[in-house]
Enzyme design. Structure first.
Site, PDB file in Angstrom:
ATOM      1  N   ASP A  37       1.029  -1.125  -0.120  1.00 31.55           N
ATOM      2  CA  ASP A  37      -0.188   0.161   0.311  1.00 31.55           C
ATOM      3  C   ASP A  37       0.806   0.851   0.118  1.00 31.55           C
ATOM      4  O   ASP A  37       2.163   1.152   0.264  1.00 31.55           O
ATOM      5  CB  ASP A  37      -0.623  -0.059   0.988  1.00 31.55           C
ATOM      6  CG  ASP A  37      -1.845   1.554   1.088  1.00 31.55           C
ATOM      7  OD1 ASP A  37      -2.982   0.259   0.583  1.00 31.55           O
ATOM      8  OD2 ASP A  37      -2.327   2.288   0.926  1.00 31.55           O
ATOM      9  N   ASP A  62       4.434   2.763  -4.016  1.00 35.77           N
ATOM     10  CA  ASP A  62       2.893   2.859  -5.152  1.00 35.77           C
ATOM     11  C   ASP A  62       2.272   2.630  -6.786  1.00 35.77           C
ATOM     12  O   ASP A  62       3.906   2.167  -7.049  1.00 35.77           O
ATOM     13  CB  ASP A  62       3.470   4.392  -5.692  1.00 35.77           C
ATOM     14  CG  ASP A  62       2.481   5.766  -6.504  1.00 35.77           C
ATOM     15  OD1 ASP A  62       1.825   5.301  -6.775  1.00 35.77           O
ATOM     16  OD2 ASP A  62       2.934   6.143  -6.194  1.00 35.77           O
ATOM     17  N   TYR A 155     -13.353   7.643 -12.700  1.00 36.27           N
ATOM     18  CA  TYR A 155     -13.049   5.585 -12.156  1.00 36.27           C
ATOM     19  C   TYR A 155     -13.704   4.894 -13.178  1.00 36.27           C
ATOM     20  O   TYR A 155     -13.777   4.166 -13.569  1.00 36.27           O
ATOM     21  CB  TYR A 155     -14.211   6.762 -10.629  1.00 36.27           C
ATOM     22  CG  TYR A 155     -14.374   5.067  -9.946  1.00 36.27           C
ATOM     23  CD1 TYR A 155     -13.364   4.536  -8.939  1.00 36.27           C
ATOM     24  CD2 TYR A 155     -14.949   4.945 -10.034  1.00 36.27           C
ATOM     25  CE1 TYR A 155     -13.206   3.226  -8.408  1.00 36.27           C
ATOM     26  CE2 TYR A 155     -15.482   3.555  -9.093  1.00 36.27           C
ATOM     27  CZ  TYR A 155     -14.274   3.312  -8.808  1.00 36.27           C
ATOM     28  OH  TYR A 155     -14.189   2.441  -7.640  1.00 36.27           O
ATOM     29  N   LYS A 159     -12.453   1.717 -14.214  1.00 40.56           N
ATOM     30  CA  LYS A 159     -12.565   0.029 -14.304  1.00 40.56           C
ATOM     31  C   LYS A 159     -13.389  -0.412 -15.642  1.00 40.56           C
ATOM     32  O   LYS A 159     -13.032  -1.369 -15.579  1.00 40.56           O
ATOM     33  CB  LYS A 159     -13.837   0.694 -13.112  1.00 40.56           C
ATOM     34  CG  LYS A 159     -13.301   1.124 -11.890  1.00 40.56           C
ATOM     35  CD  LYS A 159     -12.273   0.528 -11.012  1.00 40.56           C
ATOM     36  CE  LYS A 159     -11.980   0.454 -10.325  1.00 40.56           C
ATOM     37  NZ  LYS A 159     -10.901  -0.405  -9.102  1.00 40.56           N
TER      38      LYS A 159
HETATM   39  N1  LIG Z   1     -16.139  -0.385  -1.726  1.00 37.94           N
HETATM   40  C1  LIG Z   1     -16.551  -0.179  -2.830  1.00 37.94           C
HETATM   41  O1  LIG Z   1     -17.818   0.448  -2.733  1.00 37.94           O
HETATM   42  C2  LIG Z   1     -15.620  -0.266  -4.187  1.00 37.94           C
HETATM   43  C3  LIG Z   1     -16.697  -0.628  -5.430  1.00 37.94           C
HETATM   44  C4  LIG Z   1     -16.048  -0.523  -6.092  1.00 37.94           C
HETATM   45  C5  LIG Z   1     -15.025  -1.458  -6.424  1.00 37.94           C
HETATM   46  N2  LIG Z   1     -14.451  -0.920  -5.214  1.00 37.94           N
HETATM   47  C6  LIG Z   1     -12.473  -1.203  -5.744  1.00 37.94           C
HETATM   48  O2  LIG Z   1     -12.249  -1.633  -5.008  1.00 37.94           O
HETATM   49  C7  LIG Z   1     -11.003  -1.535  -4.659  1.00 37.94           C
HETATM   50  C8  LIG Z   1     -10.305  -1.401  -3.297  1.00 37.94           C
HETATM   51  O3  LIG Z   1     -11.321  -0.190  -2.126  1.00 37.94           O
HETATM   52  P1  LIG Z   1     -11.513   0.357  -1.304  1.00 37.94           P
HETATM   53  O4  LIG Z   1     -12.851   1.042  -1.077  1.00 37.94           O
HETATM   54  O5  LIG Z   1     -11.558  -0.995  -0.271  1.00 37.94           O
HETATM   55  O6  LIG Z   1     -11.509   1.937  -0.718  1.00 37.94           O
HETATM   56  P2  LIG Z   1      -9.782   1.793   0.113  1.00 37.94           P
HETATM   57  O7  LIG Z   1      -9.970   3.280   0.115  1.00 37.94           O
HETATM   58  O8  LIG Z   1     -10.134   1.323   1.626  1.00 37.94           O
HETATM   59  O9  LIG Z   1      -9.020   0.821  -0.711  1.00 37.94           O
HETATM   60  C9  LIG Z   1      -7.699   1.279  -1.446  1.00 37.94           C
HETATM   61  C10 LIG Z   1      -6.750   1.480  -0.412  1.00 37.94           C
HETATM   62  O10 LIG Z   1      -5.660   1.439  -2.036  1.00 37.94           O
HETATM   63  C11 LIG Z   1      -4.480   2.401  -1.714  1.00 37.94           C
HETATM   64  N3  LIG Z   1      -3.993   2.899  -2.376  1.00 37.94           N
HETATM   65  C12 LIG Z   1      -4.860   4.077  -3.259  1.00 37.94           C
HETATM   66  N4  LIG Z   1      -3.406   4.542  -4.215  1.00 37.94           N
HETATM   67  C13 LIG Z   1      -2.417   3.856  -4.139  1.00 37.94           C
HETATM   68  C14 LIG Z   1      -1.284   3.731  -4.567  1.00 37.94           C
HETATM   69  N5  LIG Z   1      -0.809   4.688  -5.567  1.00 37.94           N
HETATM   70  N6  LIG Z   1      -0.637   2.590  -4.815  1.00 37.94           N
HETATM   71  C15 LIG Z   1      -0.566   1.459  -3.755  1.00 37.94           C
HETATM   72  N7  LIG Z   1      -1.867   1.494  -3.090  1.00 37.94           N
HETATM   73  C16 LIG Z   1      -3.015   2.440  -3.361  1.00 37.94           C
HETATM   74  C17 LIG Z   1      -5.258   3.209  -0.625  1.00 37.94           C
HETATM   75  O11 LIG Z   1      -4.033   3.896   0.360  1.00 37.94           O
HETATM   76  C18 LIG Z   1      -5.840   2.177  -0.019  1.00 37.94           C
HETATM   77  O12 LIG Z   1      -5.888   1.442   1.450  1.00 37.94           O
HETATM   78  C19 LIG Z   1     -10.603  -0.045  -5.378  1.00 37.94           C
HETATM   79  O13 LIG Z   1      -9.749  -0.424  -6.457  1.00 37.94           O
HETATM   80  C20 LIG Z   1     -12.096   0.044  -5.535  1.00 37.94           C
HETATM   81  O14 LIG Z   1     -11.974   1.413  -6.995  1.00 37.94           O
HETATM   82  C21 LIG Z   1     -14.830  -0.184  -4.189  1.00 37.94           C
END
Ligand SMILES: NC(=O)c1ccc[n+]([C@@H]2O[C@H](COP(=O)([O-])OP(=O)(O)OC[C@H]3O[C@@H](n4cnc5c(N)ncnc54)[C@H](O)[C@@H]3O)[C@@H](O)[C@H]2O)c1
Length: 260
Positions: A37, A62, A155, A159
């Site tokens: 992360d 990153d 976004y 996706k």
């Molecule tokens: N939560 C939802 O409803 C939902 C729905 C559909 C898709 N998603 C997808 O699920 C995935 C996880 O999201 P989440 O909801 O758990 O959110 P979240 O923000 O809790 O987790 C995302 C993580 O990615 C990390 N991150 C961001 N940029 C980064 C980088 N450049 N390098 C490394 N790490 C990085 C963040 O620090 C964070 O810990 C994402 O791809 C998101 O688009 C989430």
């Protein structure tokens, strides 16, 4: 429940939310897990929530940075052995209308959500091919790949890109017997995001989900584990929705006639 003893699993974006849920599920199932992360403090906090620190490592990375992603995979291999599974999960969700969006905001979404997935999958795939590993790769897209949302053009575009990237990668890696699949979560309950929703948006959202509730990170994790299990050997290039029926169609419309 499928066990993953002896397998080395890398999860990006693992410091919170869905990524943390996936990392925990693999760890509970016996895998050696490397959590990557960009937020080092959050990674430390996430690691502290595991009661068993065996088979667990954290790497600050990153995913937009190719050498950093290569370092993530190399570190995992030094710690536990060749990569068996890559979960390309890291993503960001900033919102802005197209009329108001800075170019830098567009770039940062595409670079994290699409370039980051490409780099993570490429690094893992190269390692799997080098070691002759019949590995598994899962990318994390979103319901947003097919359902537009106001203010989420970058976004949604990122996706949709993840879905097509996954399909082509699945074709290319088939000869190496590496399965590549994609999950598309719907609305998943994570503390950081829920707090930003206003009440009107939240009510409309729940009405659009046939299951009548948001999903949990572990429910996405269980779908991911299935795609990495022996039972999914013949599944590659697939898109698995984990959304309580959100993507089924016009979920907010009534029956067309009261007799139905
Ligand atoms: N939560 C939802 O409803 C939902 C729905 C559909 C898709 N998603 C997808 O699920 C995935 C996880 O999201 P989440 O909801 O758990 O959110 P979240 O923000 O809790 O987790 C995302 C993580 O990615 C990390 N991150 C961001 N940029 C980064 C980088 N450049 N390098 C490394 N790490 C990085 C963040 O620090 C964070 O810990 C994402 O791809 C998101 O688009 C989430």
């Amino acid at each position: 429940m499928t066990r993953f003893e002896g397998q080395v699993v890398i999860v990006t974006g693992a410091a919170s939310g869905i990524g943390l849920g996936i990392a925990r599920a693999f760890h509970d199932a016996g895998a050696s897990v490397v959590m990557g992360d960009v937020r080092e403090d959050a990674l430390d906090q996430a690691q502290a929530t595991f009661s068993d620190q065996e088979r667990l490592a954290c790497v600050q990375v990153d995913v937009r940075d190719a050498p950093a992603v290569a370092h993530l995979v190399a570190t995992a291999e030094q710690a536990f052995g060749p990569t068996s599974v890559m979960i390309a999960n890291a993503g960001i969700v900033p919102n802005a209308s197209v009329l108001n969006m800075d170019v830098s905001a567009w770039d940062s979404v595409i670079e994290t959500n699409l370039r980051g997935v490409f780099l993570s999958c490429q690094a893992a795939a190269r390692s799997m091919v080098t070691h002759g590993t019949r590995g598994r790769i899962v990318t994390v897209s979103s319901i947003a790949h097919s359902h537009g949302r106001l203010g989420a053009s970058a976004y949604c575009a990122s996706k949709a890109g993840v879905v097509m990237f996954t399909k082509v990668l699945a074709m290319e890696l088939a000869e190496h017997r590496i399965n590549v699949n994609c999950v598309a979560p719907g609305v998943i309950e994570i503390p950081r995001r829920v707090s930003r929703m206003n009440e009107e948006f939240r009510t409309a959202l729940l009405q659009a989900i046939p299951w009548g509730r948001r999903g949990q990170p572990d429910e996405v994790a269980q779908a991911v584990l299935y795609l990495c299990s022996p039972g999914a050997e013949y599944i590659t290039g697939a898109l698995l929705s984990v959304d309580g029926g959100y993507s089924t169609g016009w979920t907010h419309m009534p029956y067309s006639s009261p007799q139905l």
